[in-house]
Design an enzyme around this catalytic site. Structure first.
Site, short mmCIF file in Angstrom:
data_model
loop_
_atom_site.label_atom_id
_atom_site.label_comp_id
_atom_site.label_asym_id
_atom_site.label_seq_id
_atom_site.Cartn_x
_atom_site.Cartn_y
_atom_site.Cartn_z
N LYS A 44 -21.80 0.87 0.02
CA LYS A 44 -21.71 -0.40 0.31
C LYS A 44 -22.43 -1.04 -1.09
CE LYS A 44 -25.76 -0.45 3.07
NZ LYS A 44 -26.78 -1.54 3.16
N TYR A 264 -42.58 -15.87 -24.69
CA TYR A 264 -42.72 -17.32 -23.82
C TYR A 264 -44.12 -17.51 -23.01
CZ TYR A 264 -37.53 -18.40 -24.03
OH TYR A 264 -36.50 -18.42 -24.53
C1 LIG Z 1 -26.27 0.38 9.13
C2 LIG Z 1 -26.79 1.13 8.08
N1 LIG Z 1 -26.82 2.49 8.05
C3 LIG Z 1 -27.09 3.25 7.08
C4 LIG Z 1 -27.71 2.49 5.84
C5 LIG Z 1 -28.04 3.54 4.81
O1 LIG Z 1 -29.59 3.49 4.81
P1 LIG Z 1 -30.29 4.15 3.59
O2 LIG Z 1 -29.69 3.64 2.14
O3 LIG Z 1 -31.86 3.76 3.86
O4 LIG Z 1 -29.97 5.60 3.53
C6 LIG Z 1 -27.67 1.15 5.85
C7 LIG Z 1 -28.54 0.60 4.76
O5 LIG Z 1 -28.91 -0.63 4.71
C8 LIG Z 1 -27.39 0.53 6.85
O6 LIG Z 1 -27.43 -0.87 7.04
#
Ligand SMILES: Cc1ncc(COP(=O)(O)O)c(C=O)c1O
Length: 380
Positions: A44, A264
């Site tokens: 993501k 600044y």
């Molecule tokens: C539901 C869920 N699973 C897995 C992950 C992956 O987590 P991480 O990046 O801490 O490994 C996330 C990340 O936010 C998540 O929201």
């Protein structure tokens, strides 16, 4: 990772080098650690800022088959990149988007009974079973079925008619703190719920959860941050490979000929005889203003402390006493990389490595190395 900035990228303010080989290495390490559980990959937020179009194929080549994104739009993009992958959408099913999921073979994570009802209806209308993850909230109080909804589902499994549960999932609150009692409490709540629900695969561990031990692995692990080099076990040495390096171009080096201030707000005094290098990276590139006056960058093997405020497009470092061979206009400074990791920058900024990576600027010239043959080098 030894990566020399390519001469072809000299016109950019900074060069962001992303090592796809390191991402693949990290995936393999996590997979080994999680085995015999399957290791999925969370990509993501544009693969945590590294670029999903390049990272996802590298993960696929490394053996990942199951992926997770947050948004439907991200899933649609990922489907165009990986036609065969299993793609789960963590934020769930938006009303009216059922067809989009179905047509593209995307798997929603159902986060409440309403979502389950929607997907059940979609399956009925389609006349075919549809796959979904079902998220049980075991303590985050963010997304997922709460205890009452879970009880209801356990008492009426027919609510799942037409839905093939790809996995029951839950998400850990404090996995990076192995001493936190909430880890075991969540694990127990998850086990209790699984015992009352129809049999299917189960998934609990994020990156840090994998390091809590086999009791947290269940059938599918869902790492994100560790793939990208963030330390999933911050109570010890980072087992993951560094995946990013940021080299900023020095625009000017100036000698200070009388006691003065830099930047600044005149926040930093500089003495007569000091030398200041100005680098073409600022907060508009994701290098946060709160990093003003903290940390250091590297010119060759020489550290140079950041001095004065970080501005929109520029930052300044103290290069007093450094040789002209490294501290000159046109040279580069390592702002982030093996010697100043995203976790370290995050600590200096009072945040976490996730935020540093997902804020990586769009103005950087991106360079991908160590990738699978399908990954393209994208030069400016
Ligand atoms: C539901 C869920 N699973 C897995 C992950 C992956 O987590 P991480 O990046 O801490 O490994 C996330 C990340 O936010 C998540 O929201």
């Amino acid at each position: 990772m030894t990566i020399e900035p390519s001469p072809g990228l000299k016109g950019a303010g900074a060069i962001l080098t992303i090592d796809l080989g390191a991402v693949a290495t990290n995936y393999r390490l996590l997979r080994e650690k999680a085995a015999p559980a399957e290791c999925a990959a969370v990509v993501k937020a544009d693969a945590y800022g590294l670029g999903m179009a390049e990272v996802a194929p590298a993960l696929w080549t490394a053996g990942a088959r199951r992926f997770f994104v947050a948004h439907l739009e991200e899933a649609i993009r990922l489907r165009e990149i990986l036609a065969q992958a299993s793609i789960g959408v963590l934020n769930g099913l938006m009303p009216g988007c059922e067809d989009e999921y179905r047509r593209r073979g995307l798997i929603p994570v159902l986060n409440h009974l309403g979502g389950i009802e929607q997907w059940r209806e979609a399956a009925r209308a389609a006349g075919t079973p549809l796959s979904a993850y079902v998220h049980l909230d075991t303590g985050m109080n963010r997304l997922g079925l709460g205890p009452k909804e879970t009880d209801r589902l356990a008492g009426s499994p027919d609510l799942l008619e037409g839905i093939e549960v790809a996995a029951w999932m839950s998400h850990l609150v404090s996995a990076e703190e192995p001493e936190a009692s909430v880890n075991e409490a969540q694990r127990q709540r998850f086990i209790d719920a699984l015992a009352r629900l129809p049999k299917a695969k189960a998934s609990l561990a994020n990156s840090s959860g994998i390091f809590l031990g086999p009791g947290f692995h269940f059938d599918i692990a869902r790492p994100g941050c560790a793939l990208y080099g963030i330390n999933p076990a911050p109570y010890g040495r980072n087992p993951m490979a560094t995946t990013v390096r940021l080299d900023g171009h020095i625009l000017q080096v100036r000698s200070i000929d009388r006691p003065s201030t830099v930047g600044y707000g005149a926040t930093r005094q500089v003495a007569k005889g000091a030398k200041i290098a100005t680098i073409a990276v600022g907060y508009a590139d994701g290098y946060q203003r709160r990093l003003s006056d903290v940390g250091r960058v590297w010119l060759g093997d020489h550290p140079a402390p950041v001095v004065g405020r970080v501005s929109m497009d520029l930052m300044t470092v103290d290069v007093t006493g450094l040789p002209d061979s490294v501290a000159h206009a046109g040279a580069t400074a390592e702002i982030m990389g093996p010697r100043r990791t995203p976790d370290e920058v995050a600590e200096e900024a009072g945040t976490i490595g996730y935020e540093i990576l997902t804020s990586l600027g769009r103005r950087y010239a991106r360079r991908y190395v160590g990738g699978s043959p399908s990954a393209e080098m994208r030069e400016p």
